[in-house]
Design a protein around this motif. Sequence first.
Motif, PDB file in Angstrom:
ATOM      1  N   GLU A 214       0.723  -1.020   0.112  1.00  0.00           N
ATOM      2  CA  GLU A 214       0.077   0.097   0.005  1.00  0.00           C
ATOM      3  C   GLU A 214       0.859   1.211  -0.260  1.00  0.00           C
ATOM      4  O   GLU A 214       0.218   2.386  -0.126  1.00  0.00           O
ATOM      5  N   ILE A 215       2.069   0.962   0.402  1.00  0.00           N
ATOM      6  CA  ILE A 215       2.938   2.206   0.436  1.00  0.00           C
ATOM      7  C   ILE A 215       4.035   2.387  -0.687  1.00  0.00           C
ATOM      8  O   ILE A 215       4.199   3.344  -1.359  1.00  0.00           O
ATOM      9  N   ILE A 216       4.914   1.618  -0.824  1.00  0.00           N
ATOM     10  CA  ILE A 216       6.151   1.521  -1.491  1.00  0.00           C
ATOM     11  C   ILE A 216       5.603   1.657  -2.930  1.00  0.00           C
ATOM     12  O   ILE A 216       6.371   2.465  -3.786  1.00  0.00           O
ATOM     13  N   PRO A 217       4.652   0.945  -3.713  1.00  0.00           N
ATOM     14  CA  PRO A 217       4.559   1.235  -5.110  1.00  0.00           C
ATOM     15  C   PRO A 217       4.076   2.842  -5.259  1.00  0.00           C
ATOM     16  O   PRO A 217       4.383   3.173  -6.229  1.00  0.00           O
ATOM     17  N   GLN A 218       3.228   3.352  -4.173  1.00  0.00           N
ATOM     18  CA  GLN A 218       2.812   4.716  -4.661  1.00  0.00           C
ATOM     19  C   GLN A 218       4.007   5.933  -4.511  1.00  0.00           C
ATOM     20  O   GLN A 218       4.170   6.844  -5.098  1.00  0.00           O
ATOM     21  N   THR A 268      13.359   6.294   4.526  1.00  0.00           N
ATOM     22  CA  THR A 268      12.851   5.829   5.808  1.00  0.00           C
ATOM     23  C   THR A 268      11.776   6.662   6.462  1.00  0.00           C
ATOM     24  O   THR A 268      10.639   6.332   6.799  1.00  0.00           O
ATOM     25  N   GLN A 269      12.153   7.975   6.342  1.00  0.00           N
ATOM     26  CA  GLN A 269      11.169   9.203   7.011  1.00  0.00           C
ATOM     27  C   GLN A 269       9.961   9.289   6.145  1.00  0.00           C
ATOM     28  O   GLN A 269       8.835   9.197   6.802  1.00  0.00           O
ATOM     29  N   SER A 270      10.109   9.071   4.908  1.00  0.00           N
ATOM     30  CA  SER A 270       8.736   9.147   3.905  1.00  0.00           C
ATOM     31  C   SER A 270       7.802   8.091   4.106  1.00  0.00           C
ATOM     32  O   SER A 270       6.701   7.866   3.777  1.00  0.00           O
ATOM     33  N   LEU A 271       8.589   6.622   4.390  1.00  0.00           N
ATOM     34  CA  LEU A 271       7.809   5.616   4.570  1.00  0.00           C
ATOM     35  C   LEU A 271       7.128   5.724   5.993  1.00  0.00           C
ATOM     36  O   LEU A 271       5.647   5.248   5.986  1.00  0.00           O
ATOM     37  N   LEU A 272       7.690   6.153   6.950  1.00  0.00           N
ATOM     38  CA  LEU A 272       6.909   6.491   8.268  1.00  0.00           C
ATOM     39  C   LEU A 272       5.960   7.450   8.049  1.00  0.00           C
ATOM     40  O   LEU A 272       4.488   7.216   8.648  1.00  0.00           O
ATOM     41  N   GLU A 273       5.969   8.474   7.482  1.00  0.00           N
ATOM     42  CA  GLU A 273       5.058   9.457   7.110  1.00  0.00           C
ATOM     43  C   GLU A 273       3.759   9.022   6.440  1.00  0.00           C
ATOM     44  O   GLU A 273       2.747   9.066   6.922  1.00  0.00           O
TER      45      GLU A 273
END
Length: 286
Positions: A214-218, A268-273
Amino acid sequence: MEYGFFNGQFIPLESASVNLEDRGYQFGDGIYEVTRVYNGKCFALDRHLARCRRSMRELRIPITYMDEELTAIHYDLIAKSGIKDGTIYFQFTRGTAKRTHAFPDQVIPNLSMTIHESTPNRQWQEHGMECLLFEDLRWLRCDIKSLNLLGSVLAKQAAHDKGLQGAIQFRKDTNLITEGSSSNFFIVKDGLIWTHPTDHLILKGVTRSILFEEIIPQLGYTVVEKAFTPEFALSAEEAFVTSTSLEVTPVIAIDGHTIGNGTPGKITQSLLESYRKLIQKECYQA
Ligand code: PMP
């Protein structure tokens, strides 16, 4: 008063007790899940229930509760406890029977569930964790979320003994990193996100799956699902761990070696956000 659930009843925690011949107690013969509650709502509960079923199937523990029932018990515990932000722990053991290694006849699984107030460690998320490298001492079915946690317990304690926040485990026979003591482990190297593939040596984390699906592909990042050595990890630009409790937490040092420039990395920070945004959407806006 703190409440727990045991085999169909909500009971005050202080009056709950375990039968001495519960197989979870004697053999670690059972499985568990830890789920998170934000704003009084369960996050990603369906994924946890699916993994719970898989763990039970792999250990041939009969399934005695439907997903709808487990969900209802989660919400009853939230309501009874009044806890808005916390974690719910539940476990199924194979049941209670006279001690013998092979599965006893006609044993009924025991379900217990507890809730505790907690929030993710924002300090670690902001500044990063320092971790210890520790030999992975666990069995060869780490894909099952079984009650046998001694490998993880020893890893975490070894880290605490050194004043560190977590442990990253590696297999001595292959010199390859597997995962954290109770988290999945990732590095960023040349802009790619590396992590161990989901085989028998790691747990397929719910948080990991959410990131991947749900996150990395976007965000357009590329993942390499391939095991790597501790030396390779030390040369990474970024490192982080994921779990239901830690969400996405940066790792800034391993065994005293700084990762990247020693501060949480941009990816890392963008994934957490993005992960936090997903929680907002599911638990605060719905
Ligand atoms: N690996 C291990 C060994 C764990 O104990 C956990 C935490 N349950 C995880 C990974 C992360 O899993 P999840 O994201 O589902 O919490």
